[in-house]
Design a protein around this motif. Structure first.
Motif, short mmCIF file in Angstrom:
data_model
loop_
_atom_site.label_atom_id
_atom_site.label_comp_id
_atom_site.label_asym_id
_atom_site.label_seq_id
_atom_site.Cartn_x
_atom_site.Cartn_y
_atom_site.Cartn_z
N GLU A 147 0.69 -1.13 0.11
CA GLU A 147 -0.11 -0.12 -0.03
C GLU A 147 0.81 1.20 -0.09
O GLU A 147 0.27 2.29 -0.60
N GLN A 148 2.00 1.18 0.51
CA GLN A 148 2.87 2.50 0.39
C GLN A 148 3.80 2.45 -0.73
O GLN A 148 3.81 3.85 -1.14
N THR A 149 3.86 1.50 -1.59
CA THR A 149 5.02 1.72 -2.72
C THR A 149 4.02 1.64 -4.06
O THR A 149 4.69 2.07 -5.01
N ALA A 150 2.85 1.08 -4.04
CA ALA A 150 1.97 1.10 -5.30
C ALA A 150 1.86 2.64 -5.66
O ALA A 150 1.62 3.36 -4.96
N PRO A 151 1.41 2.53 -7.23
CA PRO A 151 1.05 3.84 -7.81
C PRO A 151 -0.16 4.15 -7.07
O PRO A 151 -1.13 3.37 -6.57
N GLU A 152 -0.43 5.33 -7.12
CA GLU A 152 -1.64 5.78 -6.52
C GLU A 152 -3.23 5.07 -6.95
O GLU A 152 -3.92 4.57 -5.98
N GLY A 153 -3.21 4.81 -8.18
CA GLY A 153 -4.32 4.17 -8.79
C GLY A 153 -4.53 2.57 -8.26
O GLY A 153 -5.50 2.00 -8.52
N SER A 154 -3.42 2.15 -7.84
CA SER A 154 -3.34 0.66 -7.10
C SER A 154 -3.72 0.56 -5.92
O SER A 154 -3.72 -0.62 -5.35
N LYS A 155 -3.49 1.62 -5.04
CA LYS A 155 -3.55 1.46 -3.67
C LYS A 155 -4.80 0.91 -2.96
O LYS A 155 -4.93 -0.07 -2.16
N ALA A 156 -6.06 1.22 -3.45
CA ALA A 156 -7.34 0.83 -2.94
C ALA A 156 -7.72 -0.57 -3.60
O ALA A 156 -8.05 -1.61 -2.81
N LEU A 157 -7.07 -0.70 -4.69
CA LEU A 157 -7.19 -2.02 -5.32
C LEU A 157 -6.33 -3.33 -4.30
O LEU A 157 -6.68 -4.18 -4.19
N ILE A 158 -5.12 -2.67 -4.15
CA ILE A 158 -4.43 -3.42 -3.27
C ILE A 158 -4.98 -3.92 -1.90
O ILE A 158 -5.11 -4.93 -1.43
N ALA A 159 -5.51 -2.76 -1.36
CA ALA A 159 -6.34 -3.12 -0.19
C ALA A 159 -7.39 -3.91 -0.20
O ALA A 159 -7.75 -4.79 0.56
N ALA A 160 -8.19 -3.99 -1.31
CA ALA A 160 -9.14 -4.88 -1.72
C ALA A 160 -8.91 -6.33 -1.77
O ALA A 160 -9.32 -7.30 -1.29
N GLN A 161 -7.54 -6.30 -2.56
CA GLN A 161 -7.02 -7.82 -2.64
C GLN A 161 -6.69 -8.49 -1.51
O GLN A 161 -6.74 -9.45 -1.02
N ARG A 162 -5.85 -7.60 -0.43
CA ARG A 162 -5.59 -8.11 0.79
C ARG A 162 -6.64 -8.45 1.70
O ARG A 162 -6.87 -9.53 2.20
N LYS A 163 -7.63 -7.52 1.57
CA LYS A 163 -8.99 -8.11 2.45
C LYS A 163 -9.52 -9.33 1.81
O LYS A 163 -9.77 -10.35 2.71
N ALA A 164 -9.56 -9.61 0.74
CA ALA A 164 -10.35 -10.57 -0.24
C ALA A 164 -9.29 -11.89 0.31
O ALA A 164 -10.29 -13.04 0.38
#
Length: 192
Positions: free
Chosen positions: A9-26
């Motif tokens: 979540e810290q290193t990802a491009p801005e457009g991926s941050k919410a997507l990464i958070a959703a993947q981590r949750k899933a």
């Protein structure tokens, strides 16, 4: 060789941050594939969307995993073959079917074998599988919708398999388990 970042979540491009958070949750953790795909928010969203859509298809969870694994093995993706061995067991795919796909042997269950053959044929022929292949698949008890859902499985796995080949996505720690680990035919001499 180009090095790809395993993002968080810290290193990802801005457009991926919410997507990464959703993947981590899933998933309960952030898979390295998705962390790698995060380099491109478009690629990460495309993969996640297709994966979720396959889960809504009319293919059963067992059939989804058989189709996924057929393509993983066809594309020689070690990461996805190990991961989907785990997912296949959780979905209830019979162990003999899992091992048959991994080893290239026929699946004893004729319906699952028809699914595997169709998926591999469509991938190998790049969609030009022919009417006889479609007819045989439908004759095995599948539907015209399933024909198109197999194409969706192939699209999903093409994104992940090709990404893993191009970026050298490291295996997850749990994939080191000998019961999950799979070595692609092209790498077997090196692994021996």
């Amino acid at each position: 060789m180009a090095q790809f970042t395993i993002h968080d979540e810290q290193t990802a491009p801005e457009g991926s941050k919410a997507l990464i958070a959703a993947q981590r949750k899933a998933w309960g953790f952030l898979p390295k594939l998705q962390a790698t795909l995060a380099e491109s928010p478009v690629a990460l969203e495309a993969y996640g969307t297709l994966f979720n859509l396959v889960g809504q298809s009319t293919l059963t969870p067992v059939e989804q995993q058989v189709a996924y694994q057929a393509i993983n093995v066809f594309h020689e993706c070690e990461y996805c073959t190990a991961g989907h061995t785990y997912l296949s067991r959780n979905a209830g795919v019979p162990e003999d079917a899992i091992q048959a796909i991994r080893s290239g042997a026929p699946i004893a269950d004729a319906r699952l074998q028809a699914l595997r053959v169709f998926a591999e044929t469509v991938a190998r022929e790049r969609g030009f599988a022919g009417d006889a292949a479609v007819d045989a698949f439908i004759a095995a008890g599948f539907t015209r919708a399933n024909v198109l859902e197999v194409v969706t499985v192939i699209a999903t796995k093409t994104i992940s398999n090709y990404t893993n080949h191009l970026t050298h996505t490291p295996l997850e720690d749990f994939m080191g388990d000998p019961a999950l680990r799979w070595v692609a035919p092209r790498n077997r001499a090196r692994a021996a």
